[in-house]
Design a protein around this motif. Structure first.
Motif, PDB file in Angstrom:
ATOM      1  N   UNK A 107     -24.255 -47.814  42.556  1.00  0.00           N
ATOM      2  CA  UNK A 107     -25.147 -46.860  43.246  1.00  0.00           C
ATOM      3  C   UNK A 107     -25.128 -45.175  42.724  1.00  0.00           C
ATOM      4  N   UNK A 108     -24.011 -45.150  42.487  1.00  0.00           N
ATOM      5  CA  UNK A 108     -23.680 -43.680  41.937  1.00  0.00           C
ATOM      6  C   UNK A 108     -24.555 -43.484  40.584  1.00  0.00           C
ATOM      7  N   UNK A 109     -24.312 -44.472  39.748  1.00  0.00           N
ATOM      8  CA  UNK A 109     -25.012 -44.585  38.637  1.00  0.00           C
ATOM      9  C   UNK A 109     -26.354 -44.435  38.657  1.00  0.00           C
ATOM     10  N   UNK A 110     -27.011 -45.307  39.749  1.00  0.00           N
ATOM     11  CA  UNK A 110     -28.389 -45.177  39.620  1.00  0.00           C
ATOM     12  C   UNK A 110     -29.218 -43.993  40.234  1.00  0.00           C
ATOM     13  N   UNK A 111     -28.095 -43.461  41.059  1.00  0.00           N
ATOM     14  CA  UNK A 111     -28.574 -42.214  41.665  1.00  0.00           C
ATOM     15  C   UNK A 111     -28.452 -41.094  40.662  1.00  0.00           C
ATOM     16  N   UNK A 112     -27.542 -40.874  39.684  1.00  0.00           N
ATOM     17  CA  UNK A 112     -27.361 -39.925  38.838  1.00  0.00           C
ATOM     18  C   UNK A 112     -28.108 -40.291  37.391  1.00  0.00           C
ATOM     19  N   UNK A 154     -32.536 -47.469  38.835  1.00  0.00           N
ATOM     20  CA  UNK A 154     -32.261 -46.705  37.554  1.00  0.00           C
ATOM     21  C   UNK A 154     -31.376 -47.265  36.643  1.00  0.00           C
ATOM     22  N   UNK A 155     -30.850 -48.393  37.026  1.00  0.00           N
ATOM     23  CA  UNK A 155     -30.091 -49.231  36.263  1.00  0.00           C
ATOM     24  C   UNK A 155     -30.479 -50.857  35.928  1.00  0.00           C
ATOM     25  N   UNK A 156     -30.208 -51.380  35.048  1.00  0.00           N
ATOM     26  CA  UNK A 156     -30.692 -52.696  34.945  1.00  0.00           C
ATOM     27  C   UNK A 156     -29.608 -53.592  34.366  1.00  0.00           C
ATOM     28  N   UNK A 157     -29.423 -54.445  35.156  1.00  0.00           N
ATOM     29  CA  UNK A 157     -28.416 -55.711  34.830  1.00  0.00           C
ATOM     30  C   UNK A 157     -28.826 -56.399  33.605  1.00  0.00           C
ATOM     31  N   UNK A 158     -27.667 -56.512  32.801  1.00  0.00           N
ATOM     32  CA  UNK A 158     -27.938 -57.241  31.519  1.00  0.00           C
ATOM     33  C   UNK A 158     -26.963 -58.322  31.294  1.00  0.00           C
ATOM     34  N   UNK A 159     -25.767 -58.269  32.109  1.00  0.00           N
ATOM     35  CA  UNK A 159     -24.919 -59.392  31.952  1.00  0.00           C
ATOM     36  C   UNK A 159     -23.445 -58.922  32.483  1.00  0.00           C
ATOM     37  N   UNK A 160     -22.536 -59.681  31.616  1.00  0.00           N
ATOM     38  CA  UNK A 160     -21.264 -59.615  32.215  1.00  0.00           C
ATOM     39  C   UNK A 160     -20.201 -59.264  30.770  1.00  0.00           C
ATOM     40  N   UNK A 161     -19.115 -58.699  31.073  1.00  0.00           N
ATOM     41  CA  UNK A 161     -18.274 -58.089  30.412  1.00  0.00           C
ATOM     42  C   UNK A 161     -16.849 -58.686  30.829  1.00  0.00           C
ATOM     43  N   UNK A 162     -15.833 -58.944  29.911  1.00  0.00           N
ATOM     44  CA  UNK A 162     -14.594 -59.417  30.417  1.00  0.00           C
ATOM     45  C   UNK A 162     -13.617 -59.293  29.182  1.00  0.00           C
ATOM     46  N   UNK A 163     -12.310 -58.884  29.633  1.00  0.00           N
ATOM     47  CA  UNK A 163     -11.191 -58.867  28.727  1.00  0.00           C
ATOM     48  C   UNK A 163     -10.300 -60.053  29.063  1.00  0.00           C
ATOM     49  N   UNK A 164     -10.164 -61.155  28.153  1.00  0.00           N
ATOM     50  CA  UNK A 164      -9.411 -62.073  28.565  1.00  0.00           C
ATOM     51  C   UNK A 164      -7.781 -61.819  28.392  1.00  0.00           C
ATOM     52  N   UNK A 165      -6.966 -62.626  29.253  1.00  0.00           N
ATOM     53  CA  UNK A 165      -5.633 -62.348  28.973  1.00  0.00           C
ATOM     54  C   UNK A 165      -5.043 -62.333  27.618  1.00  0.00           C
TER      55      UNK A 165
END
Length: 232
Positions: A107-112, A154-165
């Motif tokens: 929410x903050x990213x979209x507002x700002x 003001x933000x657009x979802x593009x996908x997922x990110x991960x850092x595996x173990x």
């Protein structure tokens, strides 16, 4: 000792070879050059070789570099933990954020995000290994967070990110990469704009690409060992 140009070429080739071994479409995986703690001159040198996407982990450093190198037209990706008090400068200066993990930050990213800029491209970070010290949303929470992001202007979802173990247990790694691929495939069926699975680094790059990664993060192999940094 290899030059910066030679290291970059080797990293680029490593990605292309991994794509070929995985029998993926050529150029279907993007190389994200992680330039945290590295000087402006090194980024300029790699950009001159054709690299356009750079990843940063620390908010103040990321913003300063984006400002100083604005004339190059690079794409800046923030891949570090997001503190609530650092969302505004990131919203104003980054092109991508890979580490959205909760409603408040989204929410903050979209507002700002300044209205005159294109929507901020975001990925939901998933704590796929369920490690308590690691950032990221739990897999069960991804669906609801994605639905919220889709409603924000003001933000657009593009996908997922991960850092595996960080483990040598091949079975455990395969399990985590498979789980991320499944989550990503589920998200793609719901949202046409989802096309990015950001996972994999030098040490697990082949596993990541085998499991559908579309963006891999490579830093030390290109730029050399990290330099000491001052806190933001």
């Amino acid at each position: 000792m290899p030059t910066l140009a030679e290291r970059f070429a080797a990293a680029y080739d490593q990605v292309q070879v991994a794509v070929e071994k995985a029998e993926r479409v050529p150029n279907s995986v993007k190389l994200l050059a992680v330039s945290k703690t590295k000087p402006i001159a090194d980024i300029e040198a790699v950009a001159a070789l054709g690299q356009t996407d750079f990843g940063e982990n620390y908010a103040q450093e990321a913003v300063e570099k984006a400002q100083k190198l604005a004339h190059l037209g690079l794409q800046w990706h923030f891949i570090g933990p997001i503190q609530s008090n650092k969302t505004r400068p990131l919203a104003e200066h980054m092109d991508w954020l890979h580490t959205v993990e909760r409603d408040k930050i989204a929410r903050r990213l979209s507002e700002q995000r300044p209205a005159e800029l294109k929507p901020l491209q975001v990925c939901i970070q998933v704590n796929i290994s369920a490690e308590p010290q690691k950032s990221g949303a739990m897999p069960a929470d991804v669906k609801d967070l994605a639905a919220l992001i889709q409603t924000l202007p003001n933000i657009e979802l593009r996908g997922l990110m991960a850092i595996v173990e960080n483990t040598a247990d091949e079975a455990k790694l395969a399990q985590q990469f498979t789980a991320m691929q499944t989550l990503f495939d589920q998200l793609k069926t719901r949202y046409d704009n989802v096309d990015t699975l950001s996972m994999g680094m030098s040490q697990d790059l082949q596993h990541a690409i085998n499991h559908g990664s579309t963006m891999v993060r490579i830093g030390t192999a290109i730029f050399g060992a990290r330099q000491p940094r001052q806190s933001n």
